[in-house]
Design a protein around this motif. Structure first.
Motif, PDB file in Angstrom:
ATOM      1  N   LYS A  32      -2.215 -67.028  21.726  1.00 30.68           N
ATOM      2  CA  LYS A  32      -2.722 -65.707  21.326  1.00 30.68           C
ATOM      3  C   LYS A  32      -2.369 -65.402  19.872  1.00 30.68           C
ATOM      4  O   LYS A  32      -3.181 -64.847  19.127  1.00 30.68           O
ATOM      5  N   VAL A  33      -1.161 -65.748  19.462  1.00 30.69           N
ATOM      6  CA  VAL A  33      -0.748 -65.526  18.068  1.00 30.69           C
ATOM      7  C   VAL A  33      -1.615 -66.381  17.138  1.00 30.69           C
ATOM      8  O   VAL A  33      -2.101 -65.906  16.112  1.00 30.69           O
ATOM      9  N   ALA A  34      -1.850 -67.641  17.506  1.00 24.29           N
ATOM     10  CA  ALA A  34      -2.687 -68.523  16.687  1.00 24.29           C
ATOM     11  C   ALA A  34      -4.105 -67.964  16.565  1.00 24.29           C
ATOM     12  O   ALA A  34      -4.675 -67.923  15.467  1.00 24.29           O
ATOM     13  N   LYS A  35      -4.664 -67.501  17.677  1.00 27.95           N
ATOM     14  CA  LYS A  35      -6.013 -66.926  17.655  1.00 27.95           C
ATOM     15  C   LYS A  35      -6.056 -65.673  16.776  1.00 27.95           C
ATOM     16  O   LYS A  35      -7.003 -65.457  16.017  1.00 27.95           O
ATOM     17  N   THR A  36      -5.019 -64.861  16.848  1.00 27.44           N
ATOM     18  CA  THR A  36      -4.950 -63.652  16.028  1.00 27.44           C
ATOM     19  C   THR A  36      -4.907 -64.022  14.544  1.00 27.44           C
ATOM     20  O   THR A  36      -5.589 -63.396  13.720  1.00 27.44           O
ATOM     21  N   CYS A  37      -4.135 -65.027  14.195  1.00 27.48           N
ATOM     22  CA  CYS A  37      -4.078 -65.485  12.794  1.00 27.48           C
ATOM     23  C   CYS A  37      -5.465 -65.905  12.319  1.00 27.48           C
ATOM     24  O   CYS A  37      -5.881 -65.552  11.210  1.00 27.48           O
ATOM     25  N   GLU A  38      -6.177 -66.646  13.150  1.00 34.67           N
ATOM     26  CA  GLU A  38      -7.528 -67.084  12.785  1.00 34.67           C
ATOM     27  C   GLU A  38      -8.470 -65.898  12.645  1.00 34.67           C
ATOM     28  O   GLU A  38      -9.323 -65.883  11.754  1.00 34.67           O
ATOM     29  N   GLU A  39      -8.326 -64.890  13.506  1.00 32.65           N
ATOM     30  CA  GLU A  39      -9.172 -63.694  13.421  1.00 32.65           C
ATOM     31  C   GLU A  39      -8.959 -62.956  12.105  1.00 32.65           C
ATOM     32  O   GLU A  39      -9.865 -62.267  11.628  1.00 32.65           O
ATOM     33  N   TYR A  40      -7.767 -63.066  11.524  1.00 35.28           N
ATOM     34  CA  TYR A  40      -7.475 -62.434  10.239  1.00 35.28           C
ATOM     35  C   TYR A  40      -7.847 -63.333   9.070  1.00 35.28           C
ATOM     36  O   TYR A  40      -7.565 -63.016   7.927  1.00 35.28           O
ATOM     37  N   GLY A  41      -8.464 -64.464   9.357  1.00 36.42           N
ATOM     38  CA  GLY A  41      -8.935 -65.348   8.295  1.00 36.42           C
ATOM     39  C   GLY A  41      -7.903 -66.340   7.793  1.00 36.42           C
ATOM     40  O   GLY A  41      -8.143 -67.013   6.789  1.00 36.42           O
ATOM     41  N   LEU A  42      -6.761 -66.447   8.476  1.00 40.55           N
ATOM     42  CA  LEU A  42      -5.767 -67.421   8.054  1.00 40.55           C
ATOM     43  C   LEU A  42      -6.166 -68.798   8.572  1.00 40.55           C
ATOM     44  O   LEU A  42      -6.822 -68.934   9.596  1.00 40.55           O
ATOM     45  N   GLU A  43      -5.752 -69.815   7.849  1.00 39.73           N
ATOM     46  CA  GLU A  43      -6.067 -71.194   8.193  1.00 39.73           C
ATOM     47  C   GLU A  43      -4.819 -71.906   8.685  1.00 39.73           C
ATOM     48  O   GLU A  43      -3.749 -71.787   8.077  1.00 39.73           O
ATOM     49  N   ARG A  44      -4.964 -72.661   9.764  1.00 39.37           N
ATOM     50  CA  ARG A  44      -3.833 -73.429  10.284  1.00 39.37           C
ATOM     51  C   ARG A  44      -3.532 -74.579   9.322  1.00 39.37           C
ATOM     52  O   ARG A  44      -4.411 -75.344   8.968  1.00 39.37           O
ATOM     53  N   VAL A  45      -2.258 -74.686   8.916  1.00 42.21           N
ATOM     54  CA  VAL A  45      -1.840 -75.775   8.039  1.00 42.21           C
ATOM     55  C   VAL A  45      -0.804 -76.677   8.708  1.00 42.21           C
ATOM     56  O   VAL A  45      -0.532 -77.771   8.222  1.00 42.21           O
ATOM     57  N   GLN A  46      -0.215 -76.225   9.773  1.00 45.69           N
ATOM     58  CA  GLN A  46       0.691 -76.995  10.623  1.00 45.69           C
ATOM     59  C   GLN A  46       0.489 -76.438  12.027  1.00 45.69           C
ATOM     60  O   GLN A  46      -0.174 -75.424  12.221  1.00 45.69           O
ATOM     61  N   PHE A  47       1.093 -77.074  13.012  1.00 42.49           N
ATOM     62  CA  PHE A  47       0.911 -76.595  14.382  1.00 42.49           C
ATOM     63  C   PHE A  47       1.406 -75.163  14.559  1.00 42.49           C
ATOM     64  O   PHE A  47       0.850 -74.403  15.333  1.00 42.49           O
ATOM     65  N   SER A  48       2.425 -74.764  13.856  1.00 42.43           N
ATOM     66  CA  SER A  48       2.971 -73.403  13.968  1.00 42.43           C
ATOM     67  C   SER A  48       2.985 -72.685  12.632  1.00 42.43           C
ATOM     68  O   SER A  48       3.874 -71.893  12.353  1.00 42.43           O
ATOM     69  N   ALA A  49       1.990 -72.960  11.795  1.00 42.02           N
ATOM     70  CA  ALA A  49       1.943 -72.347  10.465  1.00 42.02           C
ATOM     71  C   ALA A  49       0.501 -72.084  10.042  1.00 42.02           C
ATOM     72  O   ALA A  49      -0.371 -72.942  10.209  1.00 42.02           O
ATOM     73  N   PHE A  50       0.296 -70.899   9.500  1.00 42.62           N
ATOM     74  CA  PHE A  50      -1.009 -70.501   8.980  1.00 42.62           C
ATOM     75  C   PHE A  50      -0.817 -69.921   7.590  1.00 42.62           C
ATOM     76  O   PHE A  50       0.232 -69.361   7.289  1.00 42.62           O
ATOM     77  N   TRP A  51      -1.845 -70.038   6.746  1.00 46.84           N
ATOM     78  CA  TRP A  51      -1.808 -69.355   5.464  1.00 46.84           C
ATOM     79  C   TRP A  51      -3.189 -68.832   5.135  1.00 46.84           C
ATOM     80  O   TRP A  51      -4.189 -69.256   5.693  1.00 46.84           O
ATOM     81  N   GLY A  52      -3.204 -67.876   4.220  1.00 47.46           N
ATOM     82  CA  GLY A  52      -4.469 -67.329   3.781  1.00 47.46           C
ATOM     83  C   GLY A  52      -4.247 -66.159   2.848  1.00 47.46           C
ATOM     84  O   GLY A  52      -3.128 -65.682   2.666  1.00 47.46           O
ATOM     85  N   GLN A  53      -5.326 -65.730   2.243  1.00 45.26           N
ATOM     86  CA  GLN A  53      -5.270 -64.632   1.290  1.00 45.26           C
ATOM     87  C   GLN A  53      -5.809 -63.378   1.966  1.00 45.26           C
ATOM     88  O   GLN A  53      -6.981 -63.322   2.346  1.00 45.26           O
TER      89      GLN A  53
END
Length: 108
Positions: A32-53
């Motif tokens: 759910k946390v991963a999906k939420t990160c993607e909904e905010y436009g963040l990109e997965r860069v590791q299994f437990s890491a996202f980044w984005g502007q």
């Protein structure tokens, strides 16, 4: 008809690069946390890491949503703002055998 512009005292939304990392035991909550990160436009860069502007308001909103999702579970979430200069100086190395996130994720 006149279209109203932004409020004269409204501050412009400044976007910044954010790195969100987490350690969440429960698979359902972690997904759910991963999906939420993607909904905010963040990109997965590791299994437990996202980044984005995103804007600071969106970053705060995202962190609050993550906090709600992990509230009753053993978990930790970190959100780190990264200045453009620090982000530009990042380095990475990926072996040819790595099957995870892409070697060179797109820059936010």
């Amino acid at each position: 008809m006149t279209v109203a512009g932004p409020h004269p005292r409204a501050r412009p939304q400044i976007t910044m690069i954010y790195l969100l990392i987490y350690d969440i035991e429960c698979d359902r909550v972690r997904n759910k946390v991963a999906k939420t990160c993607e909904e905010y436009g963040l990109e997965r860069v590791q299994f437990s890491a996202f980044w984005g502007q995103i804007s600071s308001n969106k970053a705060e909103e995202l962190l609050l949503k993550c906090k709600e999702l992990i509230a009753d579970h053993p978990a930790r979430v970190h959100m780190l703002p990264l200045c453009a200069q620090c982000f530009a100086r990042r380095t990475s190395y990926t072996t040819a055998h790595y099957q995870g996130a892409p070697d060179r994720p797109r820059d936010p």
